[in-house]
Structures are given as structure tokens and as C-alpha cells.
Motif scaffolding. Structure first.
Motif, mmCIF file in Angstrom:
data_model
loop_
_atom_site.group_PDB
_atom_site.id
_atom_site.type_symbol
_atom_site.label_atom_id
_atom_site.label_comp_id
_atom_site.label_asym_id
_atom_site.label_seq_id
_atom_site.Cartn_x
_atom_site.Cartn_y
_atom_site.Cartn_z
ATOM 1 N N ALA A 65 0.805 -1.222 0.000
ATOM 2 C CA ALA A 65 0.000 0.000 0.000
ATOM 3 C C ALA A 65 0.839 1.274 0.000
ATOM 4 C CB ALA A 65 -0.927 0.005 1.207
ATOM 5 N N LYS A 66 2.102 1.178 0.382
ATOM 6 C CA LYS A 66 2.976 2.351 0.437
ATOM 7 C C LYS A 66 3.925 2.339 -0.755
ATOM 8 C CE LYS A 66 3.068 2.284 5.479
ATOM 9 N NZ LYS A 66 3.967 2.190 6.659
ATOM 10 N N SER A 67 4.481 3.503 -1.047
ATOM 11 C CA SER A 67 5.470 3.561 -2.122
ATOM 12 C C SER A 67 6.577 4.539 -1.776
ATOM 13 C CB SER A 67 4.818 3.953 -3.454
ATOM 14 O OG SER A 67 4.294 5.251 -3.375
ATOM 15 N N ALA A 68 7.750 4.258 -2.299
ATOM 16 C CA ALA A 68 8.911 5.135 -2.150
ATOM 17 C C ALA A 68 9.532 5.280 -3.528
ATOM 18 C CB ALA A 68 9.911 4.545 -1.172
ATOM 19 N N SER A 69 9.989 6.463 -3.831
ATOM 20 C CA SER A 69 10.559 6.746 -5.134
ATOM 21 C C SER A 69 12.072 6.901 -5.025
ATOM 22 C CB SER A 69 9.941 8.037 -5.685
ATOM 23 O OG SER A 69 10.552 8.398 -6.887
ATOM 24 N N VAL A 70 12.813 6.091 -5.764
ATOM 25 C CA VAL A 70 14.263 6.211 -5.819
ATOM 26 C C VAL A 70 14.588 7.074 -7.032
ATOM 27 C CG1 VAL A 70 16.462 5.013 -6.016
ATOM 28 C CG2 VAL A 70 14.569 3.937 -4.775
ATOM 29 N N ASN A 71 15.066 8.278 -6.782
ATOM 30 C CA ASN A 71 15.444 9.208 -7.848
ATOM 31 C C ASN A 71 16.858 8.858 -8.272
ATOM 32 O OD1 ASN A 71 16.487 11.457 -9.274
ATOM 33 N ND2 ASN A 71 14.946 12.778 -8.354
ATOM 34 N N LEU A 72 17.012 8.251 -9.438
ATOM 35 C CA LEU A 72 18.304 7.768 -9.890
ATOM 36 C C LEU A 72 19.184 8.894 -10.434
ATOM 37 C CD1 LEU A 72 16.997 4.543 -11.576
ATOM 38 C CD2 LEU A 72 18.075 4.762 -9.349
ATOM 39 N N ILE A 73 18.595 10.000 -10.807
ATOM 40 C CA ILE A 73 19.364 11.121 -11.312
ATOM 41 C C ILE A 73 20.056 11.843 -10.150
ATOM 42 C CG2 ILE A 73 19.220 13.360 -12.466
ATOM 43 C CD1 ILE A 73 16.860 12.127 -14.093
ATOM 44 N N LYS A 74 19.316 12.054 -9.075
ATOM 45 C CA LYS A 74 19.874 12.755 -7.903
ATOM 46 C C LYS A 74 20.485 11.808 -6.885
ATOM 47 C CE LYS A 74 16.784 16.684 -8.260
ATOM 48 N NZ LYS A 74 15.758 17.499 -7.592
ATOM 49 N N GLY A 75 20.204 10.500 -7.013
ATOM 50 C CA GLY A 75 20.750 9.526 -6.081
ATOM 51 C C GLY A 75 20.187 9.618 -4.689
ATOM 52 N N LEU A 76 18.856 9.773 -4.591
ATOM 53 C CA LEU A 76 18.223 9.843 -3.271
ATOM 54 C C LEU A 76 16.853 9.212 -3.289
ATOM 55 C CD1 LEU A 76 16.071 12.482 -3.440
ATOM 56 C CD2 LEU A 76 18.227 13.675 -3.322
#
Length: 78
Positions: A65-76
Motif C-alpha cells: 500500500a505504500k510507495s517510495a521513489s528512488v530518484n536515480l538522477i539525484k541519487g536519493l
């Protein structure tokens, strides 16, 4: 390709974004659950970098039900 949706692989489960970030940073595999030709395959941070992805959306928690976004451009992790 811009973004993929993934879940923990090999029976792992996450209850926090910190745990997701630790495994992503360690290069552990995640299973792709996005609709498309890659469904069911596995991916890690090195694979995502080679594929030129900008973002990986990780579904986690009870019933994903939850989500987290890994920003690969900024590395966070967002």
C-alpha cells in the motif's frame, strides 16, 4: 525508459524507506511489477543505471500500500 515499479525480491519485505534505501544502495535485486515486457524480471541499482532509468518506484508495506521513489538522477530516496 523513465520509470519502473518494483517490489522486494526473494521473499524480502520492507516496512521503512530506510530499509529500502539500504538494500538499493547495496545492489540487492528487486522484482519488476510494471506492466510490460520486463514484468517479473529482476533489477538492481547497476541494472537501472545501465538502462538509463530516471526513477524506480518501490511498493512496500502491507499489501504494498505504500510507495517510495528512488530518484536515480539525484541519487536519493523520496
Amino acid at each position: 525508459m523513465f520509470e519502473l515499479t518494483v517490489i522486494a525480491a526473494y521473499g524480502r519485505a520492507y516496512n521503512s524507506k530506510a530499509a529500502i534505501w539500504a538494500d538499493w544502495s547495496d545492489g540487492k535485486d528487486f522484482q519488476i511489477v510494471s506492466i510490460g515486457g520486463s514484468y517479473g524480471r529482476y533489477i538492481n541499482n547497476a541494472d537501472a543505471d545501465r538502462a538509463g532509468l530516471a526513477c524506480v518506484l518501490v511498493r512496500y508495506g502491507k499489501d504494498y500500500a505504500k510507495s517510495a521513489s528512488v530518484n536515480l538522477i539525484k541519487g536519493l530516496l523520496n
